[in-house]
Design an enzyme around this catalytic site. Structure first.
Site, PDB file in Angstrom:
ATOM      1  N   ASN A   9       0.872  -1.178   0.000  1.00 55.55           N
ATOM      2  CA  ASN A   9       0.000   0.000   0.000  1.00 55.55           C
ATOM      3  C   ASN A   9       0.912   1.232   0.000  1.00 55.55           C
ATOM      4  O   ASN A   9       1.480   1.585   1.027  1.00 55.55           O
ATOM      5  CB  ASN A   9      -0.890  -0.024   1.249  1.00 55.55           C
ATOM      6  N   LYS A  11       0.154   4.242  -0.260  1.00 56.35           N
ATOM      7  CA  LYS A  11      -0.485   5.436   0.324  1.00 56.35           C
ATOM      8  C   LYS A  11      -0.212   6.640  -0.603  1.00 56.35           C
ATOM      9  O   LYS A  11      -0.115   6.462  -1.805  1.00 56.35           O
ATOM     10  CB  LYS A  11      -0.002   5.647   1.755  1.00 56.35           C
ATOM     11  N   HIS A  98      -9.333   1.116   4.917  1.00 55.42           N
ATOM     12  CA  HIS A  98      -8.068   1.314   5.631  1.00 55.42           C
ATOM     13  C   HIS A  98      -8.322   2.251   6.818  1.00 55.42           C
ATOM     14  O   HIS A  98      -9.137   3.168   6.722  1.00 55.42           O
ATOM     15  CB  HIS A  98      -7.018   1.908   4.684  1.00 55.42           C
ATOM     16  N   GLU A 100      -6.758   4.664   7.901  1.00 52.61           N
ATOM     17  CA  GLU A 100      -6.571   6.096   7.604  1.00 52.61           C
ATOM     18  C   GLU A 100      -7.818   6.682   6.932  1.00 52.61           C
ATOM     19  O   GLU A 100      -8.164   7.837   7.143  1.00 52.61           O
ATOM     20  CB  GLU A 100      -5.312   6.272   6.731  1.00 52.61           C
ATOM     21  N   GLU A 170      -5.057  -4.925  10.543  1.00 50.90           N
ATOM     22  CA  GLU A 170      -4.033  -3.908  10.759  1.00 50.90           C
ATOM     23  C   GLU A 170      -4.292  -3.193  12.091  1.00 50.90           C
ATOM     24  O   GLU A 170      -5.104  -2.259  12.140  1.00 50.90           O
ATOM     25  CB  GLU A 170      -4.063  -2.874   9.634  1.00 50.90           C
ATOM     26  N   GLY A 176       2.834   2.370  10.821  1.00 50.38           N
ATOM     27  CA  GLY A 176       3.782   3.474  10.662  1.00 50.38           C
ATOM     28  C   GLY A 176       4.474   3.868  11.953  1.00 50.38           C
ATOM     29  O   GLY A 176       5.097   4.927  12.043  1.00 50.38           O
ATOM     30  N   SER A 216       3.806  -2.025  10.344  1.00 46.89           N
ATOM     31  CA  SER A 216       5.265  -2.080  10.541  1.00 46.89           C
ATOM     32  C   SER A 216       5.860  -3.454  10.188  1.00 46.89           C
ATOM     33  O   SER A 216       6.798  -3.924  10.833  1.00 46.89           O
ATOM     34  CB  SER A 216       5.635  -1.691  11.974  1.00 46.89           C
TER      35      SER A 216
HETATM   36  P1  13P Z   1       3.275   0.429   7.639  1.00 49.91           P
HETATM   37  O1  13P Z   1       3.781  -0.869   7.043  1.00 49.91           O
HETATM   38  O2  13P Z   1       3.998   1.626   7.126  1.00 49.91           O
HETATM   39  O3  13P Z   1       3.201   0.354   9.134  1.00 49.91           O
HETATM   40  O4  13P Z   1       1.752   0.601   7.116  1.00 49.91           O
HETATM   41  C1  13P Z   1       0.883  -0.460   7.213  1.00 49.91           C
HETATM   42  C2  13P Z   1      -0.335  -0.112   6.447  1.00 49.91           C
HETATM   43  O5  13P Z   1      -1.084   0.781   6.837  1.00 49.91           O
HETATM   44  C3  13P Z   1      -0.596  -0.839   5.201  1.00 49.91           C
HETATM   45  O6  13P Z   1      -1.881  -0.592   4.738  1.00 49.91           O
END
Ligand code: 13P
Length: 253
Positions: A9, A11, A98, A100, A170, A176, A216
């Protein structure tokens, strides 16, 4: 047997040229280093979709994904992108829900149920995200929280449709932050998700659904996470922006 999937992803990262360079690197490394059992998904921004679809060829086990879609088929929704639009440029997977998007765009379980329906009716594959925030992990019931997300957004689906859906667990506190769920925490939640699916759809159907871990995930911890019985791969954020790291994660099964 359920699919082993490593999805990147991106982003809101990579301009057009950077994105295409990353795809070429991933394709070349995958050709040399990955066996036929691992499916890669590249969930890129909308601006990259058409060009990436032209770069990928069938038979490579690398698929194009998007990070969102709108819950209506078409119409006056300025700035939004529909499933039919994605399908017309060759997108095959769509990340739905997601954390976010839930947090910054107030997406609700009900709205996500509609998005999942549209993705499936367009013959694309939803990657449905669920996961609990830190307060719930520390002071609440994370399993109930995740089960509720799944029940409200997915339980209206037929057995045929749920089998076509990929789920990504997740934990928000691990996204992150560099703080990964331990393999025990991941396995426990993945087994709980499968159990919840099993109660509704039966063991056979639940056993066919790929459940990915995200948060992560990197080359140094992927092997331990992927060795868990109910972890069928990963949804990778930061580490998917580097071809070497992304492929190393995909080699961790
Ligand atoms: P990270 O791997 O940067 O922690 O992000 C995970 C994520 O949100 C994948 O959709």
């Amino acid at each position: 047997m359920r699919k082993q999937i490593v999805a990147g992803n991106w982003k809101m990262n990579n301009n057009y040229d950077e994105g295409l360079k990353l795809v070429s690197e991933v394709v070349n490394m995958a050709k040399d280093e990955l066996g036929p059992d691992v499916y890669l998904v590249l969930a890129a921004p909308f601006i990259h979709q058409k060009a990436i679809s032209q770069l990928l060829s069938t038979g490579e086990n690398i698929y194009l994904g998007a990070q969102n879609c709108h819950e209506k088929e078409n119409g006056a929704y300025t700035g939004e992108v529909s499933v039919a639009m994605l399908s017309s440029v060759g997108t095959e997977y769509v990340i739905i829900g997601h954390s976010e998007r839930r947090e910054y765009f107030q997406e609700t379980n009900e709205q996500l149920a509609k998005k999942v329906d549209l993705v499936l009716s367009g013959k694309l594959t939803p990657i449905f995200c669920c996961g609990e925030p830190l307060e719930v992990r520390e002071h609440g019931d994370p399993y109930k929280h995740v089960e509720n997300q799944i029940e409200e957004s997915l339980f209206h689906l037929s057995a045929e449709d749920i089998k076509k859906t990929v789920i990504a667990y997740e934990p928000i506190w691990a996204i992150g932050t560099g703080k990964t769920a331990t393999s025990d925490q991941a396995q426990y939640m993945h087994a709980a998700i499968r159990n919840c699916l099993s109660k509704k759809y039966g063991q056979e159907v639940a056993g066919e659904i790929s459940i990915l871990y995200g948060g992560s995930c990197k080359p140094s911890n992927a092997k331990e996470l992927f060795s868990c019985e109910d972890v069928d791969g990963g949804l990778i954020g930061g580490a998917s922006l580097n071809a070497r790291d992304f492929i190393d994660i995909a080699k961790s099964f």
